[in-house]
Design a protein around this motif. Structure first.
Motif, short mmCIF file in Angstrom:
data_model
loop_
_atom_site.label_atom_id
_atom_site.label_comp_id
_atom_site.label_asym_id
_atom_site.label_seq_id
_atom_site.Cartn_x
_atom_site.Cartn_y
_atom_site.Cartn_z
N THR A 24 -9.35 19.18 -3.97
CA THR A 24 -9.83 19.87 -5.10
C THR A 24 -9.27 18.88 -6.28
N GLN A 25 -9.49 19.57 -7.67
CA GLN A 25 -8.97 18.76 -8.78
C GLN A 25 -7.58 18.39 -8.87
N THR A 26 -6.87 18.94 -8.12
CA THR A 26 -5.42 18.83 -8.31
C THR A 26 -4.80 18.27 -6.83
N THR A 27 -5.67 18.43 -5.85
CA THR A 27 -4.89 17.93 -4.45
C THR A 27 -5.66 17.14 -3.66
N ASN A 28 -5.27 16.29 -2.90
CA ASN A 28 -5.98 15.42 -2.37
C ASN A 28 -6.06 15.75 -0.74
N ARG A 29 -7.03 15.47 -0.15
CA ARG A 29 -6.92 16.10 1.64
C ARG A 29 -6.13 15.29 2.36
N LYS A 30 -5.61 16.06 3.41
CA LYS A 30 -4.69 15.44 4.34
C LYS A 30 -5.53 14.64 5.22
N TRP A 31 -6.65 15.16 5.89
CA TRP A 31 -7.31 14.53 6.92
C TRP A 31 -8.78 14.07 6.39
N CYS A 77 -18.03 -9.60 -2.87
CA CYS A 77 -17.85 -7.92 -2.49
C CYS A 77 -16.54 -7.48 -3.36
N THR A 78 -16.44 -6.20 -3.37
CA THR A 78 -15.52 -5.18 -4.20
C THR A 78 -14.92 -4.09 -3.52
N ILE A 79 -13.73 -4.08 -3.47
CA ILE A 79 -13.00 -3.21 -2.95
C ILE A 79 -12.39 -2.56 -4.27
N ARG A 80 -12.54 -1.08 -4.38
CA ARG A 80 -11.60 -0.38 -5.44
C ARG A 80 -11.30 1.12 -4.74
N ALA A 81 -10.05 1.09 -5.24
CA ALA A 81 -9.46 2.19 -4.59
C ALA A 81 -8.49 2.98 -5.92
N VAL A 82 -8.65 4.26 -6.05
CA VAL A 82 -7.75 5.10 -6.72
C VAL A 82 -6.71 5.69 -6.09
N LEU A 83 -5.62 5.40 -6.22
CA LEU A 83 -4.35 6.15 -5.66
C LEU A 83 -3.51 6.75 -6.57
N GLU A 84 -2.77 7.87 -5.91
CA GLU A 84 -1.79 8.80 -6.64
C GLU A 84 -0.50 8.44 -6.40
N THR A 85 0.64 8.32 -7.08
CA THR A 85 1.70 8.16 -6.65
C THR A 85 2.38 9.43 -6.53
N LYS A 86 3.81 9.44 -6.21
CA LYS A 86 4.41 10.55 -5.81
C LYS A 86 4.63 11.44 -6.90
N LYS A 87 4.61 10.93 -7.98
CA LYS A 87 4.77 11.63 -9.32
C LYS A 87 3.57 12.14 -9.72
N GLY A 88 2.56 11.79 -9.20
CA GLY A 88 1.10 12.26 -9.79
C GLY A 88 0.58 11.33 -10.71
N GLU A 89 0.88 10.04 -10.61
CA GLU A 89 0.24 9.17 -11.77
C GLU A 89 -0.83 8.51 -10.97
N GLU A 90 -1.84 8.18 -11.56
CA GLU A 90 -2.83 7.22 -11.02
C GLU A 90 -2.95 5.94 -11.00
N ARG A 91 -3.02 5.12 -10.11
CA ARG A 91 -3.24 3.65 -10.17
C ARG A 91 -4.43 3.14 -9.49
N ILE A 92 -5.16 2.36 -10.34
CA ILE A 92 -6.41 1.87 -9.76
C ILE A 92 -6.17 0.38 -9.54
N ILE A 93 -6.66 0.16 -8.07
CA ILE A 93 -6.54 -1.05 -7.58
C ILE A 93 -7.72 -1.79 -7.10
N SER A 94 -8.19 -2.79 -7.69
CA SER A 94 -9.41 -3.32 -7.30
C SER A 94 -9.24 -4.83 -6.72
N LEU A 95 -9.93 -5.05 -6.08
CA LEU A 95 -9.91 -6.61 -5.40
C LEU A 95 -11.63 -7.21 -5.27
#
Length: 417
Positions: A24-31, A77-95
């Motif tokens: 959902t907009q506030t939760t991430n999938r477990k599986w 080539c590019t890998i881009r990931a949006v991560l969420e920390t335990k505190k709910g903060e977003e981190r955008i990591i791109s290689l």
């Protein structure tokens, strides 16, 4: 840490893939389960996730030949990931990997993104905790004390995904060491987990003299290395996973409730269909706070996915790999129904021989009066096959009873109205 989104551009055979992990907009999938024919890049998705979450030190140990990650005839080539920390903060990591770049150039070009991961790891090495397993995972007989001392811990946690020859932690040696080190408390945790993950057998005891871990089976008490391939395969990666989690979070009272990311290729490898149907429950119940991204070929595993959890990689008419989400809930379908959905792509649930006989019969029948003697013989053979081999689709007695019950309930409800 949880994954929120992954975007790949010209990574191996994946020219343009975007996969959201948000439930959902506030939760991430477990599986997240990924299907796909061989050669469509299922394993590459897992590898891209591992690479983008490793940090600079571990990246250098697993990257290898930079050019091998870039789509043929492309410059980068590019890998881009949006991560969420335990505190709910977003981190955008791109290689980004450019063709011909060495490791030093790659780290320099991606300094800002790697800095985010490296800072988190420096603060606590269990931040962004990721464990990954490839399709080749077997028990190891190596001496535990000499096993994992030479390489970066983060790269070791995912090495099996990148290297088929990489061995997992020798489970027997670790359990014996754990028994000496922490006694019943540590052993009980492993015993309970293995009993749940290995249905049909029970952890029995440790034979310290023979240096064996023993299990109670229907055939008697058997050492770990004499269990069937299916049990050994499960014990190998489950035992390795337990080791990595409990060692990393050893200050936790309940280490299996820690947060982390598990990547596993062909999650149901070597498992009997009965086990495949229970696998996701086993993993989910034991690791309630882990996010899992796994690949599979099995409809029995796919059937356990909930709405929004199942995806398929498929090549379109232009030979470009696309990712297709499953519409609806796989849990609501029978296995044969699931096999004939677009994510699996089978045209029929009948045997291949019956399918071929049908096609032959229909083709020859459409020729009408233009059949030669050879065609007539082929049509006769096809018709005979269909007569003897065509499966009967009668509903089982339980289905009839269920339908009768539903009809009676509907009748009562209509009368009340």
């Amino acid at each position: 840490m949880f994954l929120k989104k992954l975007t790949l551009h010209n990574f191996k055979c994946l020219s343009n893939i975007e996969l959201s992990f948000e439930k959902t907009q506030t939760t991430n999938r477990k599986w997240t389960l990924i299907l796909g024919e061989n050669g469509t890049g299922k394993s590459n998705i897992l590898k891209s996730i591992a690479l983008v979450t490793l940090g600079s030190n571990a990246l250098g140990e697993l990257l290898g030949n930079t050019d091998s990650w870039i789509t043929l005839n492309e410059k980068s080539c590019t890998i881009r990931a949006v991560l969420e920390t335990k505190k709910g903060e977003e981190r955008i990591i791109s290689l980004q990997f450019n063709r011909g770049d060495n490791l030093s150039k790659i780290i320099s070009n991606n300094r800002d993104s790697l800095h985010l991961i490296d800072d988190a790891i420096e603060n606590a090495d269990r931040n962004y905790f990721v464990v990954a397993y490839g399709a080749s995972r077997r028990l190891s007989n190596e001496v535990f004390s000499n096993f994992e001392k030479s390489r970066n811990g983060r790269s070791i946690n995912v090495r099996n995904l990148f290297d088929n020859a990489s061995t997992l932690n020798p489970l027997t040696a670790w359990i014996i060491e754990l028994d000496y080190r922490s006694g019943n408390e540590g052993i009980n945790l492993v015993k309970e987990a293995l009993n749940d993950f290995l249905p049909g057998i029970d952890f029995h005891s440790i034979d310290k003299e023979k240096k064996q871990v023993l299990f109670q089976t229907l055939d008697g008490i058997v050492p770990l290395d004499q269990l069937s391939d299916g049990y050994q395969n499960m014990a190998a990666w489950i035992g390795d996973l337990l080791y990595r989690i409990t060692e990393t979070f050893k200050d936790y009272k309940k280490p299996l409730e820690a947060r982390g990311l598990l990547l596993i290729d062909e999650v149901d490898l070597h498992l009997h269909p009965k086990w495949q149907r229970m696998l996701l429950d086993f993993v989910g119940n034991k690791l309630p706070n882990f996010q899992v991204v796994a690949t599979t070929h099995s409809p029995l595993t796919a059937q356990q996915a909930d709405k929004g959890e199942l995806f398929a990689l498929k090549r379109n008419d232009n030979n470009v790999v696309e990712i297709i989400p499953f519409i609806g809930s796989p849990k609501s379908l029978l296995v044969n129904q699931l096999l004939m959905t677009p994510v699996f792509g089978l045209e029929t649930d009948e045997s291949y021989e019956v399918q071929q006989a049908k096609e032959t019969y229909e083709l020859l029948k459409s020729k009408d009066g233009s059949l030669n003697s050879g065609d007539k013989e082929k049509m006769k053979v096809a018709k005979q096959k269909l007569k003897t081999m065509l499966p009967k689709r009668t509903a089982p007695a339980s289905s009839v009873k269920e339908m009768d019950l539903l009809e009676r309930i509907e009748t009562k409800l209509s009368i009340k109205k």
